[in-house]
Enzyme design. Structure first.
Site, PDB file in Angstrom:
ATOM      1  N   ARG A  74       0.824  -1.208   0.000  1.00  0.00           N
ATOM      2  CA  ARG A  74       0.000   0.000   0.000  1.00  0.00           C
ATOM      3  C   ARG A  74       0.866   1.270   0.000  1.00  0.00           C
ATOM      4  NH1 ARG A  74      -5.189  -1.208   2.304  1.00  0.00           N
ATOM      5  NH2 ARG A  74      -5.637   1.010   2.569  1.00  0.00           N
ATOM      6  N   ASN A 104       9.172  -0.383   9.009  1.00  0.00           N
ATOM      7  CA  ASN A 104       9.218  -0.348  10.476  1.00  0.00           C
ATOM      8  C   ASN A 104       9.931  -1.561  11.062  1.00  0.00           C
ATOM      9  OD1 ASN A 104       7.971   2.033  11.556  1.00  0.00           O
ATOM     10  ND2 ASN A 104       6.059   1.363  10.632  1.00  0.00           N
ATOM     11  N   PRO A 105      10.530  -1.394  12.252  1.00  0.00           N
ATOM     12  CA  PRO A 105      10.695  -0.140  13.000  1.00  0.00           C
ATOM     13  C   PRO A 105      11.772   0.723  12.340  1.00  0.00           C
ATOM     14  CG  PRO A 105      11.751  -1.949  14.167  1.00  0.00           C
ATOM     15  CD  PRO A 105      11.075  -2.550  12.984  1.00  0.00           C
ATOM     16  N   ASP A 107      13.683   3.298  12.790  1.00  0.00           N
ATOM     17  CA  ASP A 107      14.965   3.693  13.376  1.00  0.00           C
ATOM     18  C   ASP A 107      15.933   2.513  13.417  1.00  0.00           C
ATOM     19  OD1 ASP A 107      13.974   6.428  14.265  1.00  0.00           O
ATOM     20  OD2 ASP A 107      12.596   5.108  15.329  1.00  0.00           O
ATOM     21  N   ASP A 139       4.925  11.958  12.744  1.00  0.00           N
ATOM     22  CA  ASP A 139       4.459  12.238  14.103  1.00  0.00           C
ATOM     23  C   ASP A 139       4.429  13.744  14.359  1.00  0.00           C
ATOM     24  OD1 ASP A 139       4.572   9.351  15.336  1.00  0.00           O
ATOM     25  OD2 ASP A 139       6.482   9.653  14.323  1.00  0.00           O
ATOM     26  N   THR A 140       5.448  14.442  13.838  1.00  0.00           N
ATOM     27  CA  THR A 140       5.492  15.899  13.973  1.00  0.00           C
ATOM     28  C   THR A 140       4.327  16.538  13.233  1.00  0.00           C
ATOM     29  OG1 THR A 140       7.892  15.956  14.297  1.00  0.00           O
ATOM     30  CG2 THR A 140       6.859  17.946  13.430  1.00  0.00           C
ATOM     31  N   ALA A 141       4.014  16.021  12.051  1.00  0.00           N
ATOM     32  CA  ALA A 141       2.873  16.542  11.293  1.00  0.00           C
ATOM     33  C   ALA A 141       1.565  16.290  12.028  1.00  0.00           C
ATOM     34  CB  ALA A 141       2.826  15.905   9.907  1.00  0.00           C
ATOM     35  N   HIS A 149      10.466   6.656  16.312  1.00  0.00           N
ATOM     36  CA  HIS A 149       9.118   6.639  15.748  1.00  0.00           C
ATOM     37  C   HIS A 149       8.403   5.460  16.396  1.00  0.00           C
ATOM     38  CE1 HIS A 149       5.707   6.688  13.125  1.00  0.00           C
ATOM     39  NE2 HIS A 149       6.034   5.566  12.516  1.00  0.00           N
ATOM     40  N   THR A 184      -1.454   2.591   6.902  1.00  0.00           N
ATOM     41  CA  THR A 184      -1.348   4.054   6.933  1.00  0.00           C
ATOM     42  C   THR A 184      -0.483   4.392   5.735  1.00  0.00           C
ATOM     43  OG1 THR A 184       0.573   3.908   8.405  1.00  0.00           O
ATOM     44  CG2 THR A 184      -1.561   4.253   9.435  1.00  0.00           C
TER      45      THR A 184
END
Length: 318
Positions: free
Chosen positions: A18, A125-126, A128, A153-155, A180, A235
């Site tokens: 996706r 993911n993950p 990092d 996350d900031t967005a 994250h 997502t």
């Protein structure tokens, strides 16, 4: 960069799920590629995406879009790693480390051989942990490898605060730092609206909302991705916008400040781990990490996030 035309670069996308397919579509319709190579473990899926995109070519800027293999990544300016071995629901991103570490050990060596100078943009993911592993497995320079990290996350933080305060998300500044994942932290001391510190804005606003519920907002930022995934099985839209922003910063040499995850060395006392901090991103990847003046509590939370990610990296044998 390898491409002589920075506005029409060659981009390879690995993983046609996706996220990978949404990224391919977004880059194509925005005219951000001159050539795009689609790679998938099941080649038929890459071919299907190639055909689907090319069937719409008369409605979007021209580009060469083709399914390929790892050798076809040669000459890429950017390689987007969207591959994911995990199937089913996600309740903890760090729990994906085992499956996706094995996948990284499979796909990165041939990619590194074909495209040793590309900038690698990671969403697997993950993120990092995977970014660190790609750096080590591929033998890349630290600046070449960056993950979406806490950019999304900031967005999300900016959107939530903007909705609460009745302003545009464009006017909210501030950062989510670290992993994250569940150990990420909001640097509340950096949050401003229109240049006004958040605590001062709440006083000036004169509203009757009772101020920001910082713990509630932090929880929402951490959990909303899981909730979206549970409801729709992915997502993909917002995270692809994050990747597009990163890719654009590279291909257009923008020197853009983005909270991406890359290798840090003595950043707020934390080293040898990939975490998200404000970073200057240009044609070379991560040019530099911007220093932040955090309070003692925030520094402790950032260090804890580093410990969490590093422990998983070590468990994976790195």
């Amino acid at each position: 960069m390898n491409n002589t035309n920075p506005h029409r670069p060659k981009i390879t996308i690995v993983g046609m799920g996706r996220v990978g397919s949404t990224l391919a579509y977004t880059l194509a319709v925005r005219g951000m590629v001159g050539e795009m190579v689609l790679i998938n473990r099941t080649p038929e899926k890459a071919v299907a995406n190639e055909r689907d995109l090319n069937h719409g070519m008369c409605f979007m800027p021209h580009a060469i879009i083709r399914a390929g293999n790892y050798d076809d990544a040669a000459g890429s300016d950017v390689i987007a790693i969207c591959a994911d071995a995990h199937k089913g629901p996600i309740t903890d991103r760090l729990a994906l480390a085992g499956e996706n570490t094995a996948l990284i050990r499979e796909i990165i060596p041939p990619l590194a051989k074909a495209a040793p100078d590309a900038v690698y943009v990671i969403v697997t993911n993950p993120v990092d942990v995977i970014a660190y592993e790609i750096l080590k497995v591929g033998g890349f320079k630290p600046r070449q490898v960056m993950a979406t990290g806490t950019l999304l996350d900031t967005a999300r933080l900016r959107y939530i605060i903007a909705t609460h305060c009745g302003v545009s998300p464009h006017d909210v500044q501030g950062y989510v730092l670290g992993e994250h994942g569940d150990s990420e932290m909001i640097a509340w001391s950096t949050v401003t609206i229109g240049g006004t510190r958040m605590d001062q804005y709440c006083i000036a606003c004169g509203g009757k909302c009772g101020g920001l519920d910082k713990e509630g907002i932090a929880s929402q930022v951490k959990r909303v991705g899981y909730e979206v995934y549970a409801a729709k099985g992915a997502t993909n839209f917002a995270v692809c916008e994050s990747m597009v922003r990163m890719i654009q910063a590279v291909t257009r040499d923008e020197n853009r400040v983005l909270t991406v995850s890359s290798l840090i060395d003595n950043y707020l006392g934390v080293s040898d781990v990939c975490l998200s901090v404000p970073s200057l991103v240009n044609r070379h990847g991560v040019k530099t990490l911007l220093p932040l003046q955090l309070n003692a509590e925030e520094r402790q939370a950032f260090a804890h996030s580093g410990d969490v990610v590093r422990s998983v990296i070590r468990k994976m044998g790195f």
